[in-house]
Design a protein around this motif. Structure first.
Motif, PDB file in Angstrom:
ATOM      1  N   LEU A 165       0.862  -1.178   0.000  1.00 54.20           N
ATOM      2  CA  LEU A 165       0.000   0.000   0.000  1.00 54.20           C
ATOM      3  C   LEU A 165       0.897   1.226   0.000  1.00 54.20           C
ATOM      4  N   ALA A 166       0.815   2.033  -1.050  1.00 55.26           N
ATOM      5  CA  ALA A 166       1.644   3.222  -1.207  1.00 55.26           C
ATOM      6  C   ALA A 166       0.841   4.459  -0.829  1.00 55.26           C
ATOM      7  N   VAL A 167       1.303   5.171   0.195  1.00 61.71           N
ATOM      8  CA  VAL A 167       0.711   6.460   0.556  1.00 61.71           C
ATOM      9  C   VAL A 167       1.448   7.509  -0.269  1.00 61.71           C
ATOM     10  N   TYR A 203       6.699   0.571  -5.951  1.00 63.82           N
ATOM     11  CA  TYR A 203       6.247  -0.635  -5.266  1.00 63.82           C
ATOM     12  C   TYR A 203       5.902  -1.737  -6.264  1.00 63.82           C
ATOM     13  N   GLU A 204       5.272  -1.363  -7.377  1.00 61.75           N
ATOM     14  CA  GLU A 204       4.897  -2.370  -8.371  1.00 61.75           C
ATOM     15  C   GLU A 204       6.125  -3.009  -9.008  1.00 61.75           C
ATOM     16  N   LYS A 205       7.190  -2.232  -9.209  1.00 59.14           N
ATOM     17  CA  LYS A 205       8.386  -2.745  -9.869  1.00 59.14           C
ATOM     18  C   LYS A 205       9.344  -3.452  -8.917  1.00 59.14           C
ATOM     19  N   GLU A 206       9.417  -3.004  -7.660  1.00 61.45           N
ATOM     20  CA  GLU A 206      10.488  -3.454  -6.772  1.00 61.45           C
ATOM     21  C   GLU A 206      10.025  -4.223  -5.535  1.00 61.45           C
ATOM     22  N   VAL A 207       8.738  -4.170  -5.203  1.00 59.00           N
ATOM     23  CA  VAL A 207       8.296  -4.698  -3.911  1.00 59.00           C
ATOM     24  C   VAL A 207       7.375  -5.903  -4.056  1.00 59.00           C
ATOM     25  N   ILE A 208       6.324  -5.790  -4.848  1.00 57.77           N
ATOM     26  CA  ILE A 208       5.314  -6.846  -4.850  1.00 57.77           C
ATOM     27  C   ILE A 208       5.760  -8.056  -5.670  1.00 57.77           C
ATOM     28  N   GLY A 209       5.215  -9.199  -5.329  1.00 54.98           N
ATOM     29  CA  GLY A 209       5.531 -10.416  -6.067  1.00 54.98           C
ATOM     30  C   GLY A 209       4.824 -11.611  -5.460  1.00 54.98           C
ATOM     31  N   GLY A 210       4.785 -12.682  -6.197  1.00 53.92           N
ATOM     32  CA  GLY A 210       4.157 -13.902  -5.727  1.00 53.92           C
ATOM     33  C   GLY A 210       2.741 -14.044  -6.230  1.00 53.92           C
ATOM     34  N   SER A 211       2.125 -15.149  -5.909  1.00 55.87           N
ATOM     35  CA  SER A 211       0.798 -15.483  -6.397  1.00 55.87           C
ATOM     36  C   SER A 211      -0.239 -14.449  -5.978  1.00 55.87           C
ATOM     37  N   GLY A 212      -0.916 -13.851  -6.958  1.00 55.30           N
ATOM     38  CA  GLY A 212      -1.976 -12.893  -6.673  1.00 55.30           C
ATOM     39  C   GLY A 212      -1.518 -11.570  -6.110  1.00 55.30           C
ATOM     40  N   SER A 213      -0.247 -11.243  -6.236  1.00 56.31           N
ATOM     41  CA  SER A 213       0.278 -10.023  -5.604  1.00 56.31           C
ATOM     42  C   SER A 213      -0.322  -8.773  -6.232  1.00 56.31           C
ATOM     43  N   PHE A 214      -0.394  -7.703  -5.443  1.00 55.72           N
ATOM     44  CA  PHE A 214      -0.952  -6.445  -5.916  1.00 55.72           C
ATOM     45  C   PHE A 214      -0.404  -5.283  -5.101  1.00 55.72           C
ATOM     46  N   ALA A 215      -0.496  -4.093  -5.669  1.00 58.35           N
ATOM     47  CA  ALA A 215      -0.182  -2.853  -4.965  1.00 58.35           C
ATOM     48  C   ALA A 215      -1.357  -1.910  -5.106  1.00 58.35           C
ATOM     49  N   MET A 216      -1.623  -1.152  -4.059  1.00 58.17           N
ATOM     50  CA  MET A 216      -2.698  -0.171  -4.054  1.00 58.17           C
ATOM     51  C   MET A 216      -2.131   1.187  -3.677  1.00 58.17           C
ATOM     52  N   ALA A 217      -2.764   2.251  -4.166  1.00 61.67           N
ATOM     53  CA  ALA A 217      -2.383   3.611  -3.806  1.00 61.67           C
ATOM     54  C   ALA A 217      -3.382   4.176  -2.805  1.00 61.67           C
ATOM     55  N   CYS A 218      -2.855   4.963  -1.872  1.00 62.60           N
ATOM     56  CA  CYS A 218      -3.668   5.683  -0.901  1.00 62.60           C
ATOM     57  C   CYS A 218      -3.283   7.155  -1.015  1.00 62.60           C
ATOM     58  N   PRO A 219      -4.236   8.076  -1.192  1.00 63.57           N
ATOM     59  CA  PRO A 219      -3.866   9.460  -1.475  1.00 63.57           C
ATOM     60  C   PRO A 219      -3.154  10.165  -0.333  1.00 63.57           C
ATOM     61  N   ASP A 220      -3.496   9.859   0.915  1.00 67.22           N
ATOM     62  CA  ASP A 220      -2.867  10.499   2.072  1.00 67.22           C
ATOM     63  C   ASP A 220      -3.235   9.693   3.319  1.00 67.22           C
ATOM     64  N   TYR A 221      -2.706  10.115   4.469  1.00 59.22           N
ATOM     65  CA  TYR A 221      -2.941   9.337   5.682  1.00 59.22           C
ATOM     66  C   TYR A 221      -4.372   9.457   6.190  1.00 59.22           C
ATOM     67  N   ALA A 269      -6.858   8.998   4.473  1.00 64.40           N
ATOM     68  CA  ALA A 269      -7.571   7.917   3.784  1.00 64.40           C
ATOM     69  C   ALA A 269      -7.005   6.537   4.119  1.00 64.40           C
ATOM     70  N   PHE A 270      -6.050   6.463   5.028  1.00 61.25           N
ATOM     71  CA  PHE A 270      -5.339   5.207   5.276  1.00 61.25           C
ATOM     72  C   PHE A 270      -6.267   4.122   5.819  1.00 61.25           C
ATOM     73  N   ALA A 271      -7.138   4.476   6.767  1.00 57.15           N
ATOM     74  CA  ALA A 271      -7.963   3.455   7.417  1.00 57.15           C
ATOM     75  C   ALA A 271      -8.825   2.695   6.403  1.00 57.15           C
ATOM     76  N   GLU A 272      -9.485   3.416   5.501  1.00 62.61           N
ATOM     77  CA  GLU A 272     -10.319   2.748   4.516  1.00 62.61           C
ATOM     78  C   GLU A 272      -9.472   1.980   3.511  1.00 62.61           C
ATOM     79  N   ALA A 273      -8.321   2.550   3.127  1.00 65.55           N
ATOM     80  CA  ALA A 273      -7.452   1.864   2.167  1.00 65.55           C
ATOM     81  C   ALA A 273      -6.932   0.549   2.738  1.00 65.55           C
ATOM     82  N   ILE A 274      -6.503   0.566   3.991  1.00 67.23           N
ATOM     83  CA  ILE A 274      -5.938  -0.659   4.554  1.00 67.23           C
ATOM     84  C   ILE A 274      -7.042  -1.674   4.820  1.00 67.23           C
ATOM     85  N   ARG A 275      -8.252  -1.225   5.115  1.00 64.74           N
ATOM     86  CA  ARG A 275      -9.368  -2.160   5.269  1.00 64.74           C
ATOM     87  C   ARG A 275      -9.608  -2.909   3.959  1.00 64.74           C
TER      88      ARG A 275
END
Length: 206
Positions: free
Chosen positions: A154-156, A167-185, A187-193
């Protein structure tokens, strides 16, 4: 600890780019998620009816600490206990550089030594800055993938708009992996949920 459907490491950026209030919003967001009935239902929906969770804080080179040790989430009471532990977790590492690769390596070490046999192993990385110190994250990610783990992120992006790409290029990997963006802190609670729901169910959340 009994066998679980998912071993989940919450690997949280506590570097100097995360100020006191932002750290509080992250911990509060994770805590609120584990109190959420939909999250609890997703955690208990697998064949084994439980998951295992730990929370790792990381910042600069050599700076990482386990804020919440491996804990089984097997009912509403244990989910609330995990939420309470996260909410009261102190900032155990000094603010410093963003040694993302080392933080990821510490998270993978936790997955490899989880006391519960798990059908899946996932590391949930959240942060607001690109790697800038220590071992690079890409090769660490590759080690985790080779071991059968999945790494999501999750990228803030309020300070670094291109962080999601990093994050998409260097961090995520493995079966079903994904990265999400969060506009600011804020919005963090809903993004992490939403992110945790996707990790627990293994499917995208509409």
């Amino acid at each position: 600890m009994r066998a679980v459907d998912l071993a989940l490491v919450l690997a949280v950026d506590a570097s100097s780019s995360v100020d006191y209030d932002e750290f509080g919003l992250m911990m509060g967001g994770y805590a609120a998620a584990f109190r959420d009935e939909e999250i609890q239902a997703a955690a208990l929906a697998g064949a084994r009816g439980a998951i295992a969770v730990c929370l790792l804080l990381w910042s600069g080179r050599g700076a990482h600490a386990l804020g919440v040790p491996w804990t089984a989430l097997e009912d509403a009471a244990s989910a609330t206990a995990i939420a309470d532990a996260i909410e009261s977790c102190p900032r155990l590492v000094p603010a410093g550089a963003t040694a993302l690769g080392e933080g990821m390596a510490a998270g993978l070490a936790q997955l490899a030594t989880c006391p519960a046999p798990a059908a899946r192993g996932v590391m949930d990385v959240s942060g607001d800055g690109a790697h800038n110190q220590g071992r690079p994250p890409g090769p660490v990610r590759d080690i985790g993938v080779a071991a059968g783990f999945t790494i999501n992120a999750l990228a803030v992006v309020n300070e670094e708009p291109d962080l999601l790409d990093h994050y998409e290029k260097e961090v995520i990997g493995g079966s079903g992996s994904f990265a999400m963006a969060c506009p600011d802190y804020a919005a963090f609670a809903e993004a992490i949920r939403r992110k945790l729901l996707r990790e627990m169910s293994g499917a995208p959340i509409a």
